[in-house]
Design an enzyme around this catalytic site. Structure first.
Site, PDB file in Angstrom:
ATOM      1  N   GLU A  13      21.060 -19.034  53.285  1.00 50.45           N
ATOM      2  CA  GLU A  13      22.328 -20.119  53.873  1.00 50.45           C
ATOM      3  C   GLU A  13      22.856 -19.192  55.298  1.00 50.45           C
ATOM      4  OE1 GLU A  13      26.135 -20.978  51.534  1.00 50.45           O
ATOM      5  OE2 GLU A  13      24.633 -20.520  49.902  1.00 50.45           O
TER       6      GLU A  13
HETATM    7  C1  XIL Z   1      29.096 -26.316  51.659  1.00 49.76           C
HETATM    8  C2  XIL Z   1      28.590 -27.141  52.298  1.00 49.76           C
HETATM    9  O1  XIL Z   1      27.425 -26.978  53.139  1.00 49.76           O
HETATM   10  C3  XIL Z   1      29.824 -28.578  52.364  1.00 49.76           C
HETATM   11  O2  XIL Z   1      28.927 -29.373  52.700  1.00 49.76           O
HETATM   12  C4  XIL Z   1      30.508 -28.389  51.291  1.00 49.76           C
HETATM   13  O3  XIL Z   1      31.439 -29.054  51.897  1.00 49.76           O
HETATM   14  C5  XIL Z   1      31.477 -27.352  50.998  1.00 49.76           C
HETATM   15  O4  XIL Z   1      29.586 -26.249  50.781  1.00 49.76           O
HETATM   16  N1  XIL Z   1      28.502 -20.986  49.935  1.00 49.76           N
HETATM   17  C6  XIL Z   1      27.399 -21.907  49.577  1.00 49.76           C
HETATM   18  C7  XIL Z   1      27.423 -23.167  49.705  1.00 49.76           C
HETATM   19  O5  XIL Z   1      27.263 -21.544  48.569  1.00 49.76           O
HETATM   20  O6  XIL Z   1      27.307 -23.938  49.030  1.00 49.76           O
HETATM   21  C8  XIL Z   1      28.793 -23.174  50.341  1.00 49.76           C
HETATM   22  O7  XIL Z   1      27.700 -24.605  50.703  1.00 49.76           O
HETATM   23  C9  XIL Z   1      28.833 -23.075  51.512  1.00 49.76           C
HETATM   24  C10 XIL Z   1      29.331 -21.675  51.328  1.00 49.76           C
END
Ligand code: XIL
Length: 387
Positions: free
Chosen positions: A275
């Site tokens: 991510e």
């Molecule tokens: C985040 C999304 O990007 C947002 O749109 C949502 O509001 C909240 O979640 N860790 C994770 C992701 O594993 O699923 C998260 O994504 C960010 C942190």
């Protein structure tokens, strides 16, 4: 009637007509021969790093509902793996007990299959973005049965079409102990073992991952290593560890990142940046990581680049991306995938987390999908190494 020999203007007309015909002839015959393209040194991200790791992005539903053709084209051009940013989380996949919503996920899978893109399912088990009905369950037996049904039903539906699953997301506290989620509280650590076991039974071919943030922190890293070892000891399949990589311009250090990559690779599993994004905005609470439940009031001071990103910061971001990608390439025998959490700055979750309505610039493409200095600096690594 005049003879042409004696009439220069008629002769001139004739020549003019002939050259017009010749020009037409040339145009028709050369139509297929396109002029050579200008030489460009840059190839796409996925081509540049083809020998190193998959390159991906988190995507939202605009991509598959055909509302974002620029985004869709960019995905096809630049990336060879995608992760749905939200729509495969529990609250969307099983909003009511036993009622599954497959439509959106099916479309993602179709898009990936058609375009030869490796699809990452995100995620099967997480305490956040959980459906409300799950939180209301009081009996351990019912929770266990619901968890099993959730994992098995979804994993089984996409058997053979999913490259990998984030089976469990964020099960650890910052000190490396197990997070006291609903699942741990009611089912104990068995829920971890079982979730991986059920996922494997349902889709034996998919890779299975544990995914978390702050994976470069010493205590949390120890916890993650223990967790993986525990799963391995129990004989369940785990193929990789996902370092979410929600990072800043300076933290974590390259050394901390490198130590962590090596430590996870030592477990004999793949390491992934799942991510990746780099915030350029101030963070006065020294907040690190990506705890989605933390959200704060904003102020102008906290949103310093609401008009545009100063060149100096854009350059700093480009350098930071270059440094970390150099490190990834150095360890590409251990790293199987690098996924950005979004494609363009305008859609990044970091515009709303940890403070709402800010203007952040954490990715490689700007708000109009134009490549930024950071994009070029990442590609430069491969150009440098081939010259
Ligand atoms: C985040 C999304 O990007 C947002 O749109 C949502 O509001 C909240 O979640 N860790 C994770 C992701 O594993 O699923 C998260 O994504 C960010 C942190």
């Amino acid at each position: 009637m005049f003879h042409m020999k004696n009439n220069p203007s008629a002769l001139f007309k004739k020549i003019k007509n002939l050259s017009f015909i010749a020009l037409l002839f040339l145009m028709v015959n050369c139509a297929d021969q396109k002029p050579p393209l200008p030489e460009t040194k840059e190839v796409s991200l996925k081509e540049s790093f083809a020998d190193n790791f998959l390159i991906g992005a988190a995507v939202n539903d605009a991509l598959i509902s055909l509302k974002d053709s620029l985004g869709a084209n960019l995905i096809k051009k630049e990336y060879n793996t995608i992760t749905p940013e939200n729509s495969m989380k529990w609250m969307y996949m099983e909003p009511q007990q036993g009622v599954f919503e497959f439509e959106t996920a099916d479309r993602y899978i179709d898009f990936s299959t058609k375009n030869n893109i490796a699809f990452i399912g995100h995620n099967l088990v997480w305490h956040s973005q959980l459906a409300e009905w799950v939180e209301k369950i009081t009996s351990a037996e019912e929770l266990n049965a619901s968890l099993k049904n959730h994992v098995q039903t979804i994993a089984a539906r996409y058997t053979g079409k999913i490259h990998g699953w984030d089976v469990v997301n964020e099960a650890l506290n910052e000190d490396g102990t197990l997070r006291n989620s609903l699942f741990l509280e009611k089912l104990g650590p068995d829920y971890l073992v079982n979730s991986f076991k059920w996922a494997e039974e349902a889709d034996p071919k998919a890779e299975l991952y544990y995914n978390d943030y702050n994976m470069t922190h010493v205590e949390k890293r120890k916890g993650a290593i223990e967790l993986v070892k525990m799963l391995q000891k129990e004989g369940v399949k785990i193929d990789g560890i996902g370092m979410q990589a929600h990072w800043g311009l300076e933290d974590p250090t390259l050394e901390q990142i490198e130590t962590s990559i090596l430590a996870y690779a030592d477990l004999g599993i793949k390491v992934m940046m799942t991510e990746l994004d780099i915030t350029v905005l101030p963070n006065p609470w020294d907040l690190e990581g990506a705890e989605v439940s933390q959200n704060f009031e904003g102020s102008e001071q906290m949103n310093p680049y609401s008009d545009q990103l100063p060149d100096s910061v854009a350059t700093q971001l480009a350098k930071r991306y270059k440094d970390i990608f150099e490190l990834f390439v150095k360890h590409s025998d251990k790293i199987s995938r690098v996924t950005f959490w979004g494609i363009n700055d305008g859609h990044s979750w970091l515009n709303n987390w940890p403070i709402e309505k800010r203007t952040n610039y954490p990715l490689l493409f700007d708000r109009s999908y134009q490549p930024k200095a950071a994009y070029h600096s990442v590609l430069e690594i491969k150009q440098d190494s081939t010259h």
